[in-house]
Motif scaffolding. Structure first.
Motif, short mmCIF file in Angstrom:
data_model
loop_
_atom_site.label_atom_id
_atom_site.label_comp_id
_atom_site.label_asym_id
_atom_site.label_seq_id
_atom_site.Cartn_x
_atom_site.Cartn_y
_atom_site.Cartn_z
N GLY A 240 72.12 32.27 17.05
CA GLY A 240 73.13 31.60 17.85
C GLY A 240 73.38 30.20 17.32
O GLY A 240 72.70 29.74 16.39
N THR A 241 74.34 29.50 17.92
CA THR A 241 74.69 28.15 17.47
C THR A 241 73.51 27.20 17.56
O THR A 241 73.28 26.38 16.66
N THR A 242 72.73 27.29 18.63
CA THR A 242 71.59 26.38 18.81
C THR A 242 70.57 26.55 17.69
O THR A 242 70.09 25.57 17.12
N GLU A 243 70.22 27.80 17.38
CA GLU A 243 69.25 28.06 16.31
C GLU A 243 69.76 27.55 14.97
O GLU A 243 69.01 26.96 14.18
N LEU A 244 71.05 27.77 14.71
CA LEU A 244 71.62 27.31 13.45
C LEU A 244 71.64 25.79 13.36
O LEU A 244 71.41 25.21 12.29
N GLU A 245 71.91 25.13 14.47
CA GLU A 245 71.89 23.66 14.46
C GLU A 245 70.51 23.14 14.12
O GLU A 245 70.36 22.14 13.39
N ARG A 246 69.48 23.80 14.62
CA ARG A 246 68.11 23.39 14.28
C ARG A 246 67.86 23.54 12.78
O ARG A 246 67.26 22.67 12.15
N ILE A 247 68.31 24.66 12.23
CA ILE A 247 68.11 24.89 10.79
C ILE A 247 68.87 23.85 9.97
O ILE A 247 68.34 23.32 8.98
N LEU A 248 70.08 23.55 10.38
CA LEU A 248 70.86 22.55 9.65
C LEU A 248 70.23 21.17 9.77
O LEU A 248 70.28 20.37 8.83
N ASP A 249 69.59 20.89 10.91
CA ASP A 249 68.86 19.62 11.05
C ASP A 249 67.68 19.57 10.08
O ASP A 249 67.38 18.52 9.50
N ILE A 250 67.00 20.70 9.90
CA ILE A 250 65.89 20.77 8.93
C ILE A 250 66.39 20.44 7.54
O ILE A 250 65.74 19.71 6.78
N ILE A 251 67.58 20.97 7.19
CA ILE A 251 68.18 20.69 5.87
C ILE A 251 68.53 19.21 5.75
O ILE A 251 68.27 18.57 4.72
N ILE A 252 69.10 18.63 6.82
CA ILE A 252 69.46 17.22 6.79
C ILE A 252 68.22 16.35 6.60
O ILE A 252 68.23 15.37 5.84
N PHE A 253 67.11 16.70 7.30
CA PHE A 253 65.88 15.92 7.15
C PHE A 253 65.37 15.97 5.70
O PHE A 253 64.82 14.98 5.21
N TRP A 254 65.57 17.10 5.04
CA TRP A 254 65.13 17.21 3.63
C TRP A 254 65.90 16.21 2.76
O TRP A 254 65.29 15.47 1.98
#
Length: 328
Positions: A240-254
């Motif tokens: 869902g959108t929430t799960e994807l936002e978390r993954i994209l945040d992980i990428i941003i932190f990298w």
């Protein structure tokens, strides 16, 4: 739950308690701030206090009124939520009809309108007419992530109560009730939550978040291949959108870590367990490429909220990230 138990929103609570103490309640409030910081919880608690049999500045959580409101079955309390993505005029018309009824058993009739920024124009104009001549003994609580999408005329008739992301100390206190302080998951949750207590609790329950992080960082820490991209995007179809936002945040932190490492500030690195890979990767990027990568991921988060084709948006993002690698 009482005001005393709500973490990190002392300013908002103090304003509401002062108005209760001085009998200077507004007819309409707008609780505005990021998702997951306690707006809805504060709205329900405020509603309990307005109807609590103890007549105190906090809810007793024991009387029949408090218990009914906790279970959302109090006859004088109603909650409106979007239907199929929006709050429709029929919902507001129903509200208008019911506000004309006398109190059944409470002291105040309270209407909580969640995601008020999703009012259709017709519904917003209908609500405005009610707010212009508010019924007696009635309080409206609008809840929204932003006030920019609400009509200025509605804003002018609401007392705006602002909610903010929780402090690092408040998050530590909440996480400590569930996880040991030296837990890798605790540290990741704190970073991903970004001050949102609702997200903290959701992430604590997510048993796969660490595994997902490892998969994503494994892709980012080497030359991104087309096979990696299409396999990963295929796995995301069920998210869902929430799960994807978390993954994209992980990428941003990298990429954020790469940026601060290029500036020589290793103590601020989020992915400290991947320090060697980060140090190796930072040499393959210039500052401009890292900033473009972060911008690309942020734009993708925006696209996903606009209901674009999820797979295409993610594929386009990863292909751009692949191009940024090696731009020294």
């Amino acid at each position: 739950m009482s005001f005393e138990e709500i973490k990190g929103q002392a300013r908002a609570i103090k304003i509401l308690q002062k108005e209760i103490a001085t009998s200077s309640l507004s007819g309409a409030y707008l609780f505005v701030g990021p998702t997951g910081v306690g707006k809805a919880l504060t709205a329900v608690t405020f509603t309990k206090i307005l109807n609590c049999k103890s007549d105190q500045l906090d809810s007793c959580d024991r009387c029949s009124s408090c218990r009914k409101i906790d279970h959302l079955n109090h006859p004088d309390v109603r909650v409106i939520i979007p239907e199929e993505g929006s709050i429709k005029i029929e919902q507001i018309r129903d509200l208008k009809r019911q506000t004309g009824y006398k109190l059944f058993e409470g002291k105040k009739k309270v209407w909580i309108i969640k995601e008020a920024d999703k009012l259709t124009l017709e519904a917003a104009n209908s609500l405005l007419k009610i707010l212009e001549e508010p019924p007696p003994d009635t309080v409206f609580i609008l809840i929204s992530e932003t006030q920019e999408r609400l009509l200025p005329t509605i804003l002018s008739r609401c007392e705006i109560i602002r909610f903010f992301p929780l402090s690092s100390e408040a998050l530590d206190s909440i996480i400590a009730d569930y996880l040991p302080p030296d837990s890798r998951k605790a540290d990741l949750i704190k970073k991903l939550a970004r001050g949102r207590v609702g997200e903290v609790l959701s992430l604590i329950e997510d048993e796969n978040i660490l595994k997902t992080r490892e998969v994503v960082l494994d892709i980012l820490s080497k030359k991104i291949s087309l096979e990696d991209i299409f396999q990963w995007v295929s796995k995301c179809k069920d998210y869902g959108t929430t799960e994807l936002e978390r993954i994209l945040d992980i990428i941003i932190f990298w990429y954020r870590d790469l940026l601060i490492l290029k500036q020589g500030i290793s103590r601020l690195v989020v992915n400290y367990d991947r320090m060697e890979e980060l140090k190796s990767e930072k040499e393959t990027y210039c500052y401009g490429a890292i900033k473009e990568a972060i911008g690309t991921v942020e734009k993708t988060k925006g696209y996903l909220k606009c209901n674009v084709n999820q797979s295409l948006a993610l594929e386009a993002m990863w292909l751009k990230l692949r191009q940024y690698q090696g731009k020294e």
